[in-house]
Design a protein around this motif. Structure first.
Motif, PDB file in Angstrom:
ATOM      1  N   THR A   1      -4.620-109.514  15.607  1.00  0.00           N
ATOM      2  CA  THR A   1      -3.625-108.469  15.812  1.00  0.00           C
ATOM      3  C   THR A   1      -2.454-108.999  16.628  1.00  0.00           C
ATOM      4  O   THR A   1      -1.291-108.785  16.275  1.00  0.00           O
ATOM      5  CB  THR A   1      -4.264-107.252  16.524  1.00  0.00           C
ATOM      6  OG1 THR A   1      -5.303-106.740  15.689  1.00  0.00           O
ATOM      7  CG2 THR A   1      -3.248-106.171  16.792  1.00  0.00           C
TER       8      THR A   1
ATOM      9  N   LYS B   1      -0.158-100.973   9.591  1.00  0.00           N
ATOM     10  CA  LYS B   1      -0.818-100.189  10.633  1.00  0.00           C
ATOM     11  C   LYS B   1      -0.784-100.927  11.974  1.00  0.00           C
ATOM     12  O   LYS B   1      -0.525-100.329  13.020  1.00  0.00           O
ATOM     13  CB  LYS B   1      -2.263 -99.923  10.217  1.00  0.00           C
ATOM     14  CG  LYS B   1      -2.962 -98.879  11.017  1.00  0.00           C
ATOM     15  CD  LYS B   1      -4.324 -98.595  10.388  1.00  0.00           C
ATOM     16  CE  LYS B   1      -5.012 -97.457  11.067  1.00  0.00           C
ATOM     17  NZ  LYS B   1      -6.314 -97.172  10.484  1.00  0.00           N
ATOM     18  N   ILE B   2      -1.008-102.231  11.956  1.00  0.00           N
ATOM     19  CA  ILE B   2      -0.995-103.031  13.181  1.00  0.00           C
ATOM     20  C   ILE B   2       0.393-103.037  13.807  1.00  0.00           C
ATOM     21  O   ILE B   2       0.548-102.828  15.012  1.00  0.00           O
ATOM     22  CB  ILE B   2      -1.478-104.469  12.894  1.00  0.00           C
ATOM     23  CG1 ILE B   2      -2.963-104.473  12.550  1.00  0.00           C
ATOM     24  CG2 ILE B   2      -1.189-105.399  14.066  1.00  0.00           C
ATOM     25  CD1 ILE B   2      -3.485-105.787  12.007  1.00  0.00           C
TER      26      ILE B   2
ATOM     27  N   TRP C   1       1.282 -99.586  15.263  1.00  0.00           N
ATOM     28  CA  TRP C   1       0.584 -99.368  16.527  1.00  0.00           C
ATOM     29  C   TRP C   1       1.150-100.277  17.623  1.00  0.00           C
ATOM     30  O   TRP C   1       1.349 -99.844  18.754  1.00  0.00           O
ATOM     31  CB  TRP C   1      -0.903 -99.621  16.352  1.00  0.00           C
ATOM     32  CG  TRP C   1      -1.669 -99.459  17.620  1.00  0.00           C
ATOM     33  CD1 TRP C   1      -2.142-100.458  18.410  1.00  0.00           C
ATOM     34  CD2 TRP C   1      -2.028 -98.243  18.270  1.00  0.00           C
ATOM     35  NE1 TRP C   1      -2.781 -99.940  19.499  1.00  0.00           N
ATOM     36  CE2 TRP C   1      -2.727 -98.577  19.445  1.00  0.00           C
ATOM     37  CE3 TRP C   1      -1.830 -96.900  17.973  1.00  0.00           C
ATOM     38  CZ2 TRP C   1      -3.215 -97.617  20.310  1.00  0.00           C
ATOM     39  CZ3 TRP C   1      -2.327 -95.955  18.841  1.00  0.00           C
ATOM     40  CH2 TRP C   1      -3.005 -96.319  19.995  1.00  0.00           C
TER      41      TRP C   1
ATOM     42  N   LYS D   1       4.596 -99.196  19.414  1.00  0.00           N
ATOM     43  CA  LYS D   1       4.687 -97.937  20.147  1.00  0.00           C
ATOM     44  C   LYS D   1       4.977 -98.216  21.612  1.00  0.00           C
ATOM     45  O   LYS D   1       4.493 -99.185  22.181  1.00  0.00           O
ATOM     46  CB  LYS D   1       3.386 -97.152  20.037  1.00  0.00           C
ATOM     47  CG  LYS D   1       3.143 -96.577  18.668  1.00  0.00           C
ATOM     48  CD  LYS D   1       1.905 -95.733  18.651  1.00  0.00           C
ATOM     49  CE  LYS D   1       1.705 -95.139  17.277  1.00  0.00           C
ATOM     50  NZ  LYS D   1       0.512 -94.296  17.239  1.00  0.00           N
TER      51      LYS D   1
ATOM     52  N   GLN E   1       4.786 -93.017  23.928  1.00  0.00           N
ATOM     53  CA  GLN E   1       4.210 -92.607  22.652  1.00  0.00           C
ATOM     54  C   GLN E   1       2.694 -92.722  22.679  1.00  0.00           C
ATOM     55  O   GLN E   1       1.993 -91.915  22.103  1.00  0.00           O
ATOM     56  CB  GLN E   1       4.767 -93.468  21.516  1.00  0.00           C
ATOM     57  CG  GLN E   1       6.219 -93.194  21.203  1.00  0.00           C
ATOM     58  CD  GLN E   1       6.777 -94.191  20.205  1.00  0.00           C
ATOM     59  OE1 GLN E   1       6.448 -95.371  20.256  1.00  0.00           O
ATOM     60  NE2 GLN E   1       7.626 -93.715  19.324  1.00  0.00           N
ATOM     61  N   LEU E   2       2.171 -93.730  23.353  1.00  0.00           N
ATOM     62  CA  LEU E   2       0.720 -93.907  23.440  1.00  0.00           C
ATOM     63  C   LEU E   2       0.082 -92.812  24.280  1.00  0.00           C
ATOM     64  O   LEU E   2      -0.969 -92.286  23.934  1.00  0.00           O
ATOM     65  CB  LEU E   2       0.390 -95.280  24.022  1.00  0.00           C
ATOM     66  CG  LEU E   2       0.729 -96.477  23.141  1.00  0.00           C
ATOM     67  CD1 LEU E   2       0.489 -97.769  23.898  1.00  0.00           C
ATOM     68  CD2 LEU E   2      -0.083 -96.461  21.862  1.00  0.00           C
TER      69      LEU E   2
ATOM     70  N   GLN F   1      -0.183 -89.485  22.467  1.00  0.00           N
ATOM     71  CA  GLN F   1      -1.202 -89.473  21.431  1.00  0.00           C
ATOM     72  C   GLN F   1      -2.563 -89.081  21.994  1.00  0.00           C
ATOM     73  O   GLN F   1      -3.384 -88.510  21.294  1.00  0.00           O
ATOM     74  CB  GLN F   1      -1.272 -90.844  20.763  1.00  0.00           C
ATOM     75  CG  GLN F   1      -2.090 -90.861  19.492  1.00  0.00           C
ATOM     76  CD  GLN F   1      -2.019 -92.196  18.816  1.00  0.00           C
ATOM     77  OE1 GLN F   1      -1.899 -93.208  19.474  1.00  0.00           O
ATOM     78  NE2 GLN F   1      -2.090 -92.200  17.519  1.00  0.00           N
TER      79      GLN F   1
END
Length: 65
Positions: free
Chosen positions: A19, A48-49, A52, A55, A59-60, A63
């Motif tokens: 990642t 997707k990686i 994510w 962010k 934003q994290l 969530q």
């Protein structure tokens, strides 16, 4: 101009390292774009990686609510 292709095959890499590698390559892709270099990265789950990984802290935390 003929396309130039680079293939990376990391052996013994953990999922977290994979990642991070993809996120680093994405940073490099963004840095080279102003110089006219268009880099395409293909990897499983890359959208997707990157979504994510890009962010912000705000934003994290939103969530988690």
């Amino acid at each position: 101009m003929k396309d130039k292709i680079i293939t990376l095959k990391p052996n013994g890499i953990t999922q977290k390292q994979f990642t991070n590698l993809l996120l680093e390559l994405n940073i490099m892709r963004k840095a080279w774009k102003p110089y006219g270099v268009d880099i395409h990265i293909q990897a499983p789950g890359i959208k997707k990686i990157i979504m994510w990984g890009n962010k912000s802290g705000a934003q994290l935390s939103d969530q988690d609510k």
